[in-house]
Write an enzyme that holds these catalytic residues in place. Structure first.
Site, PDB file in Angstrom:
ATOM      1  N   LYS A 111      39.168  41.734  39.736  1.00 23.76           N
ATOM      2  CA  LYS A 111      39.515  40.373  40.160  1.00 23.76           C
ATOM      3  C   LYS A 111      40.588  40.353  41.238  1.00 23.76           C
ATOM      4  CE  LYS A 111      40.148  41.429  36.395  1.00 23.76           C
ATOM      5  NZ  LYS A 111      40.060  41.733  34.988  1.00 23.76           N
ATOM      6  N   GLY A 140      36.081  38.252  30.968  1.00 21.38           N
ATOM      7  CA  GLY A 140      35.488  39.352  30.198  1.00 21.38           C
ATOM      8  C   GLY A 140      34.011  39.169  29.895  1.00 21.38           C
ATOM      9  N   ILE A 142      32.325  36.613  28.797  1.00 21.88           N
ATOM     10  CA  ILE A 142      31.696  35.286  28.957  1.00 21.88           C
ATOM     11  C   ILE A 142      30.893  35.263  30.260  1.00 21.88           C
ATOM     12  CG2 ILE A 142      32.092  32.811  29.214  1.00 21.88           C
ATOM     13  CD1 ILE A 142      34.745  33.109  27.791  1.00 21.88           C
ATOM     14  N   GLY A 193      48.882  47.548  23.163  1.00 19.76           N
ATOM     15  CA  GLY A 193      48.170  47.959  24.378  1.00 19.76           C
ATOM     16  C   GLY A 193      47.489  46.808  25.086  1.00 19.76           C
ATOM     17  N   GLU A 196      48.748  44.550  30.816  1.00 22.01           N
ATOM     18  CA  GLU A 196      48.388  45.309  32.015  1.00 22.01           C
ATOM     19  C   GLU A 196      49.537  46.274  32.328  1.00 22.01           C
ATOM     20  OE1 GLU A 196      45.581  44.900  33.958  1.00 22.01           O
ATOM     21  OE2 GLU A 196      44.746  43.236  32.830  1.00 22.01           O
ATOM     22  N   LYS A 211      41.459  35.096  38.645  1.00 24.89           N
ATOM     23  CA  LYS A 211      40.166  34.679  38.083  1.00 24.89           C
ATOM     24  C   LYS A 211      39.844  33.237  38.489  1.00 24.89           C
ATOM     25  CE  LYS A 211      40.892  37.805  34.177  1.00 24.89           C
ATOM     26  NZ  LYS A 211      41.507  37.956  32.853  1.00 24.89           N
ATOM     27  N   GLY A 308      38.249  44.011  26.689  1.00 24.74           N
ATOM     28  CA  GLY A 308      37.806  45.009  25.711  1.00 24.74           C
ATOM     29  C   GLY A 308      36.555  45.732  26.175  1.00 24.74           C
TER      30      GLY A 308
HETATM   31  N1  HSE Z   1      44.716  41.421  30.890  1.00 25.18           N
HETATM   32  C1  HSE Z   1      43.600  40.537  30.851  1.00 25.18           C
HETATM   33  C2  HSE Z   1      43.727  39.620  29.658  1.00 25.18           C
HETATM   34  C3  HSE Z   1      42.264  41.228  30.764  1.00 25.18           C
HETATM   35  O1  HSE Z   1      44.670  39.747  28.872  1.00 25.18           O
HETATM   36  O2  HSE Z   1      42.918  38.736  29.522  1.00 25.18           O
HETATM   37  C4  HSE Z   1      41.810  41.718  32.079  1.00 25.18           C
HETATM   38  O3  HSE Z   1      41.770  40.717  33.024  1.00 25.18           O
END
Ligand code: HSE
Length: 432
Positions: A111, A140, A142, A193, A196, A211, A308
């Site tokens: 992105k 993700g 969707i 975890g 980012e 996004k 994920g």
């Molecule tokens: N770090 C992002 C989130 C996932 O927490 O949604 C990847 O864009």
């Protein structure tokens, strides 16, 4: 099943982190299903990552290895370059440009790269008849890009809204449910975890802003304008704000809103109050939600995992299968050369605001605040002073509809009165 008669679609996958490994697993485990659904075999020719010897829990022995993603992108036995490395510039950009220069299609989850370079890359790809697909870059698992470009193609899109960063939604809902302060939940998210490598991408709203800028382009037929996104992170949200919002019937969400107005394209990714009983208000944990409004469809709500291995790989495979089927779509839904330059709206649509002020508890303090609001044309709808200490008084104000720049002006004026103990929190109350 009919035997595929067209040659296999050959993938080169750059980046073998969580998502890359997820894609390898699906291509290996669902070979026959993918062939049935696309009419041809989908195979991996070669892969590339930083460390060759790392145990990734999946065998890579059948695939050629390239240390250099650019070399992978240029290979003759690669039809589609799958970029899962990430990064706004550097190797990801170099490799995508190399793939396009060799006439290959590209699938990416990146992105940041598209938010900054999407227009130039789309023009390059489309001039050569190639496609760039990026379902995995937004929300993700969707299928929001597919929904906008295909299922909702007959609509003028009027508004797109969403919670598109699962980490922020996890932090805000965990603060709410466990009554824990921001710093403690941030540390938890880090230990799990979720963050980012640069956490500010998450909590500063930047990842979600990237996004939103991509969805805006598709929804409104405009060139990606990330710089036009009003960005604010969640770092200043306190448990007190969450509780007060709850008392008023709202939840606090890092909410993205994009809409085309007579004043230009409005794009915001900011913490907002949304009604607690709305679908957005009820969204918990790392889940994402995108709400799309169109003139014909009215409203569509999409909800699902925002990150994920499985969910993101699922989105990558959706794009790969479209390419395997021969479905060619312009990068942002209309030809790149026809995307309009959208001027960023200089002022946002009016809305009520929630203000959390901390005042020095002395005579006349509240009057000075009320004056600052009045002088900026802001009318108070509700006000509450709660739990003041010996020296400080927390004051909560809900305004009538006003503009963000009026609120900012009033806050500047308040800060000059000498009665503010700390800088106020000002959150928009969004109609959803
Ligand atoms: N770090 C992002 C989130 C996932 O927490 O949604 C990847 O864009």
């Amino acid at each position: 099943m009919t035997t595929p008669t067209i040659p296999p679609l050959r993938l080169g996958i750059a980046g073998l982190g969580t998502v890359g490994v997820g894609v390898v697993k699906i291509v290996r485990q669902k070979a026959s299903l993918l062939a049935q659904r696309t009419g041809r075999a989908v195979v991996i020719s070669a892969v590339s990552a930083r460390a060759r010897d790392k145990d990734r829990g999946v065998s890579l022995s059948n695939y050629a290895w390239e240390d250099d993603p650019v070399a992978l992108a240029k290979r003759d036995d690669v039809d589609v370059f799958v970029e899962l490395m990430g990064g706004e510039d550097g190797p990801a950009k170099d490799a995508i440009e190399a793939a396009l220069a060799c006439g290959k299609d590209v699938v990416t989850a990146n992105k940041a790269l598209l938010a900054h370079h999407g227009q130039a890359l789309a023009e390059t790809a489309e001039a050569a008849g190639n496609v760039i697909r990026f379902e995995a870059a937004v929300a993700g698992g969707i299928p929001v890009i597919k929904s906008l470009t295909e299922g909702l193609a007959g609509n003028d899109i009027t508004r797109v809204m969403g919670v598109m960063n699962g980490t922020c939604n996890y932090i805000l809902t965990r603060m709410q449910d466990a009554g824990l302060p921001y710093d403690e939940v941030f540390a938890e998210a880090d230990a799990l975890g979720y963050l980012e490598a640069d956490p500010n991408l998450d909590v500063g709203g930047i990842d979600a802003g990237h996004k939103l800028s991509l969805l805006s382009s598709i929804a409104f037929g405009t060139k990606v304008n990330f710089d036009g996104v009003e960005l604010e992170g969640i770092q200043r949200i306190t448990i007190e704000d969450i509780r007060q919002a709850e008392d008023l019937g709202y939840k606090i969400k890092l909410l993205g809103v994009a809409q085309m107005t007579g004043r230009g394209l409005e794009q915001r990714m900011t913490p907002c109050l949304v009604p607690a009983d709305s679908p957005l208000g009820q969204l918990k944990g790392g889940t994402n939600m995108v709400v799309i409004e169109g003139d014909a469809v009215e409203q569509v709500v999409l909800r699902g995992p925002g990150a994920g291995e499985g969910p993101t790989a699922s989105a990558v495979l959706g794009d790969i299968c479209d390419i395997a089927r021969g479905f060619r779509l312009s990068t942002f839904g209309v030809p790149a050369g026809e995307l309009k330059q959208a001027a960023a709206a200089q002022s946002n649509s009016p809305a009520p605001f929630y203000l959390h002020l901390s005042l020095e508890d002395r005579p006349g303090a509240l009057a000075k605040i009320a004056t600052a609001l009045g002088e900026h044309g802001i009318s108070i709808d509700r006000m509450r002073q709660t739990r003041h200490s010996d020296t400080q008084a927390p004051v909560l104000i809900v305004t009538h509809k006003t503009q963000r720049n009026a609120v900012d002006g009033a806050i500047d004026a308040m800060m000059k009165t000498g009665v503010m103990a700390t800088a106020p929190v000002a959150l928009r109350i969004e109609t959803v």
